[in-house]
Design a protein around this motif. Structure first.
Motif, PDB file in Angstrom:
ATOM      1  N   VAL A  59       0.859  -1.177   0.000  1.00 11.97           N
ATOM      2  CA  VAL A  59       0.000   0.000   0.000  1.00 11.97           C
ATOM      3  C   VAL A  59       0.896   1.228   0.000  1.00 11.97           C
ATOM      4  O   VAL A  59       2.001   1.191   0.560  1.00 11.97           O
ATOM      5  CB  VAL A  59      -0.942   0.046   1.227  1.00 11.97           C
ATOM      6  CG1 VAL A  59      -1.923  -1.117   1.219  1.00 11.97           C
ATOM      7  CG2 VAL A  59      -0.157   0.085   2.526  1.00 11.97           C
ATOM      8  N   PRO A  60       0.474   2.334  -0.623  1.00 14.41           N
ATOM      9  CA  PRO A  60       1.298   3.544  -0.585  1.00 14.41           C
ATOM     10  C   PRO A  60       1.253   4.228   0.768  1.00 14.41           C
ATOM     11  O   PRO A  60       2.236   4.823   1.208  1.00 14.41           O
ATOM     12  CB  PRO A  60       0.677   4.423  -1.677  1.00 14.41           C
ATOM     13  CG  PRO A  60      -0.733   3.943  -1.794  1.00 14.41           C
ATOM     14  CD  PRO A  60      -0.705   2.480  -1.503  1.00 14.41           C
ATOM     15  N   GLY A  61       0.101   4.171   1.440  1.00 15.25           N
ATOM     16  CA  GLY A  61      -0.040   4.832   2.727  1.00 15.25           C
ATOM     17  C   GLY A  61      -1.372   4.491   3.353  1.00 15.25           C
ATOM     18  O   GLY A  61      -2.239   3.869   2.725  1.00 15.25           O
ATOM     19  N   ALA A  62      -1.551   4.899   4.600  1.00 18.61           N
ATOM     20  CA  ALA A  62      -2.786   4.584   5.304  1.00 18.61           C
ATOM     21  C   ALA A  62      -2.960   5.531   6.477  1.00 18.61           C
ATOM     22  O   ALA A  62      -1.989   6.094   7.007  1.00 18.61           O
ATOM     23  CB  ALA A  62      -2.794   3.138   5.792  1.00 18.61           C
ATOM     24  N   VAL A  63      -4.217   5.711   6.885  1.00 25.55           N
ATOM     25  CA  VAL A  63      -4.556   6.448   8.094  1.00 25.55           C
ATOM     26  C   VAL A  63      -5.314   5.496   9.007  1.00 25.55           C
ATOM     27  O   VAL A  63      -6.252   4.833   8.565  1.00 25.55           O
ATOM     28  CB  VAL A  63      -5.424   7.683   7.790  1.00 25.55           C
ATOM     29  CG1 VAL A  63      -5.773   8.423   9.078  1.00 25.55           C
ATOM     30  CG2 VAL A  63      -4.720   8.610   6.815  1.00 25.55           C
ATOM     31  N   MET A  64      -4.902   5.416  10.269  1.00 29.13           N
ATOM     32  CA  MET A  64      -5.516   4.487  11.216  1.00 29.13           C
ATOM     33  C   MET A  64      -6.091   5.273  12.385  1.00 29.13           C
ATOM     34  O   MET A  64      -5.378   6.053  13.035  1.00 29.13           O
ATOM     35  CB  MET A  64      -4.474   3.487  11.715  1.00 29.13           C
ATOM     36  CG  MET A  64      -3.915   2.592  10.619  1.00 29.13           C
ATOM     37  SD  MET A  64      -2.287   1.924  11.060  1.00 29.13           S
ATOM     38  CE  MET A  64      -1.262   3.394  10.881  1.00 29.13           C
ATOM     39  N   LEU A  65      -7.371   5.078  12.634  1.00 28.69           N
ATOM     40  CA  LEU A  65      -8.062   5.755  13.729  1.00 28.69           C
ATOM     41  C   LEU A  65      -8.818   4.711  14.539  1.00 28.69           C
ATOM     42  O   LEU A  65      -9.649   3.976  13.995  1.00 28.69           O
ATOM     43  CB  LEU A  65      -9.031   6.806  13.180  1.00 28.69           C
ATOM     44  CG  LEU A  65      -9.974   7.471  14.185  1.00 28.69           C
ATOM     45  CD1 LEU A  65      -9.195   8.264  15.231  1.00 28.69           C
ATOM     46  CD2 LEU A  65     -10.966   8.370  13.456  1.00 28.69           C
ATOM     47  N   ILE A  66      -8.511   4.625  15.825  1.00 29.33           N
ATOM     48  CA  ILE A  66      -9.196   3.681  16.705  1.00 29.33           C
ATOM     49  C   ILE A  66      -9.827   4.471  17.844  1.00 29.33           C
ATOM     50  O   ILE A  66      -9.137   5.183  18.586  1.00 29.33           O
ATOM     51  CB  ILE A  66      -8.214   2.625  17.261  1.00 29.33           C
ATOM     52  CG1 ILE A  66      -7.601   1.825  16.098  1.00 29.33           C
ATOM     53  CG2 ILE A  66      -8.935   1.690  18.233  1.00 29.33           C
ATOM     54  CD1 ILE A  66      -6.531   0.845  16.531  1.00 29.33           C
ATOM     55  N   VAL A  67     -11.138   4.353  17.970  1.00 28.51           N
ATOM     56  CA  VAL A  67     -11.898   5.072  18.987  1.00 28.51           C
ATOM     57  C   VAL A  67     -12.610   4.057  19.868  1.00 28.51           C
ATOM     58  O   VAL A  67     -13.220   3.112  19.360  1.00 28.51           O
ATOM     59  CB  VAL A  67     -12.923   6.029  18.352  1.00 28.51           C
ATOM     60  CG1 VAL A  67     -13.746   6.741  19.431  1.00 28.51           C
ATOM     61  CG2 VAL A  67     -12.230   7.047  17.459  1.00 28.51           C
ATOM     62  N   VAL A  72     -10.424   8.830  21.592  1.00 26.83           N
ATOM     63  CA  VAL A  72      -9.432   8.439  20.598  1.00 26.83           C
ATOM     64  C   VAL A  72      -8.258   7.759  21.288  1.00 26.83           C
ATOM     65  O   VAL A  72      -7.542   8.380  22.086  1.00 26.83           O
ATOM     66  CB  VAL A  72      -8.938   9.655  19.803  1.00 26.83           C
ATOM     67  CG1 VAL A  72      -7.855   9.236  18.814  1.00 26.83           C
ATOM     68  CG2 VAL A  72     -10.098  10.307  19.058  1.00 26.83           C
ATOM     69  N   ALA A  73      -8.081   6.490  20.975  1.00 20.86           N
ATOM     70  CA  ALA A  73      -6.975   5.730  21.565  1.00 20.86           C
ATOM     71  C   ALA A  73      -5.766   5.676  20.638  1.00 20.86           C
ATOM     72  O   ALA A  73      -4.634   5.494  21.099  1.00 20.86           O
ATOM     73  CB  ALA A  73      -7.437   4.316  21.902  1.00 20.86           C
ATOM     74  N   TYR A  74      -6.006   5.823  19.332  1.00 25.06           N
ATOM     75  CA  TYR A  74      -4.895   5.714  18.376  1.00 25.06           C
ATOM     76  C   TYR A  74      -5.276   6.443  17.096  1.00 25.06           C
ATOM     77  O   TYR A  74      -6.370   6.255  16.566  1.00 25.06           O
ATOM     78  CB  TYR A  74      -4.613   4.241  18.067  1.00 25.06           C
ATOM     79  CG  TYR A  74      -3.348   4.007  17.265  1.00 25.06           C
ATOM     80  CD1 TYR A  74      -2.107   3.958  17.885  1.00 25.06           C
ATOM     81  CD2 TYR A  74      -3.410   3.814  15.889  1.00 25.06           C
ATOM     82  CE1 TYR A  74      -0.939   3.739  17.157  1.00 25.06           C
ATOM     83  CE2 TYR A  74      -2.259   3.601  15.157  1.00 25.06           C
ATOM     84  CZ  TYR A  74      -1.027   3.561  15.789  1.00 25.06           C
ATOM     85  OH  TYR A  74       0.114   3.347  15.075  1.00 25.06           O
ATOM     86  N   PHE A  75      -4.379   7.294  16.609  1.00 28.27           N
ATOM     87  CA  PHE A  75      -4.652   8.057  15.384  1.00 28.27           C
ATOM     88  C   PHE A  75      -3.307   8.377  14.745  1.00 28.27           C
ATOM     89  O   PHE A  75      -2.577   9.239  15.211  1.00 28.27           O
ATOM     90  CB  PHE A  75      -5.413   9.332  15.725  1.00 28.27           C
ATOM     91  CG  PHE A  75      -6.020  10.040  14.523  1.00 28.27           C
ATOM     92  CD1 PHE A  75      -6.108   9.431  13.278  1.00 28.27           C
ATOM     93  CD2 PHE A  75      -6.520  11.319  14.654  1.00 28.27           C
ATOM     94  CE1 PHE A  75      -6.670  10.081  12.193  1.00 28.27           C
ATOM     95  CE2 PHE A  75      -7.092  11.988  13.579  1.00 28.27           C
ATOM     96  CZ  PHE A  75      -7.164  11.368  12.351  1.00 28.27           C
ATOM     97  N   GLU A  76      -2.974   7.661  13.678  1.00 30.43           N
ATOM     98  CA  GLU A  76      -1.680   7.847  13.032  1.00 30.43           C
ATOM     99  C   GLU A  76      -1.817   7.739  11.515  1.00 30.43           C
ATOM    100  O   GLU A  76      -2.717   7.057  11.008  1.00 30.43           O
ATOM    101  CB  GLU A  76      -0.669   6.806  13.513  1.00 30.43           C
ATOM    102  CG  GLU A  76      -0.327   6.874  14.992  1.00 30.43           C
ATOM    103  CD  GLU A  76       0.433   8.124  15.381  1.00 30.43           C
ATOM    104  OE1 GLU A  76       1.046   8.752  14.481  1.00 30.43           O
ATOM    105  OE2 GLU A  76       0.431   8.470  16.570  1.00 30.43           O
TER     106      GLU A  76
END
Length: 261
Positions: A59-67, A72-76
């Motif tokens: 994959v070229p890139g990704a955004v990860m958001l875990i709520v 918000v516990a994780y956002f990168e």
């Protein structure tokens, strides 16, 4: 921002483009993972794994958001949104969300059900006459020669709106297998190969045999695309207009759409 590529603009099921621009503005500040009962180490492993996918060029890139529990516990963000020019991926980069458009279409359909404008057990042909005489493609094998032929048989019952919602219509995509019916779908180039309206897409699907008898098997396919056309017929508007009026505007999704602003 949500954006749809050309085909998705015309055929809802395949793809929206989305960024988290609006979401980012409204998200609460991140908290320590432990505060919401999660492991910082395990969440970090998620980011490490995604970074490995970038490095291996899967994959070229990704955004990860875990709520969790509204926090918000994780956002990168990792990788690049434009590998050609090296533009890094940001948390509000525009991305296609493809089949996540399906639940959006289904939500609107259920709104119409609640309003009495659409019935789950209604036959599809009530809205799209081209589906009134659908056939099912059945492969027959000659026991003597081994030669295969495709026989068209009538449906045991009509396709219903409910079938479209749960992917039991018998409609396929033609990309996940190699049955005779799937080969016909590929030959018809219904997928990403054309620039046509929802009405035209539905007519192309109706001209092909079904993979299964309606209601007998789950088959991932163009069912939601056809449902999108049903919504257009019921509402008398394009799917993009319906989505904006019923979902995007009420939910404040002002950067969401089927094309670049």
């Amino acid at each position: 921002m949500l954006i749809l590529p050309t085909f998705a603009r015309l055929s809802v099921a395949l793809s929206l483009l989305a960024s988290t621009t609006v979401a980012c503005a409204r998200l609460p500040a991140p908290v320590a993972a432990a505060e919401v009962g999660m492991s910082a180490g395990r969440l970090g492993a998620v980011g490490d794994w995604m970074q490995s996918q970038v490095e291996s060029k899967r994959v070229p890139g990704a955004v990860m958001l875990i709520v969790r529990n509204g926090q918000v516990a994780y956002f990168e963000a990792v990788g690049q949104q434009d590998p050609v020019h090296g533009t890094p991926m940001s948390k509000d980069s525009i991305s296609r969300i493809y089949s996540m458009t399906k639940p959006m279409t289904s939500v609107v359909a259920m709104m119409l059900v609640e309003e009495g404008k659409l019935q789950l057990d209604a036959p599809l042909s009530r809205f799209l006459l081209a589906f009134a005489t659908m056939k099912v493609g059945v492969e027959r094998k000659d026991p003597a020669t081994g030669a295969k032929t495709l026989e068209s048989v009538g449906t045991l019952r009509p396709i219903t709106v409910h079938d479209l919602l749960r992917h039991t219509s018998g409609i396929t995509y033609g990309v996940f297998g190699d049955s005779a019916v799937e080969r016909l779908y590929r030959a018809a180039q219904i997928g990403l190969h054309g620039d046509f309206t929802n009405a035209e897409l539905a007519d192309r699907v109706a001209a092909l045999p079904l993979q299964n008898q309606p209601g007998t098997a789950w088959e991932y396919g163009f069912s939601t695309d056809v449902l999108g056309r049903v919504l257009e017929v019921v509402e008398g508007q394009t799917l993009g207009t319906i989505m904006r009026r019923r979902l995007f505007a009420p939910l404040g999704m002002k950067d969401t759409g089927f094309g670049l602003p």
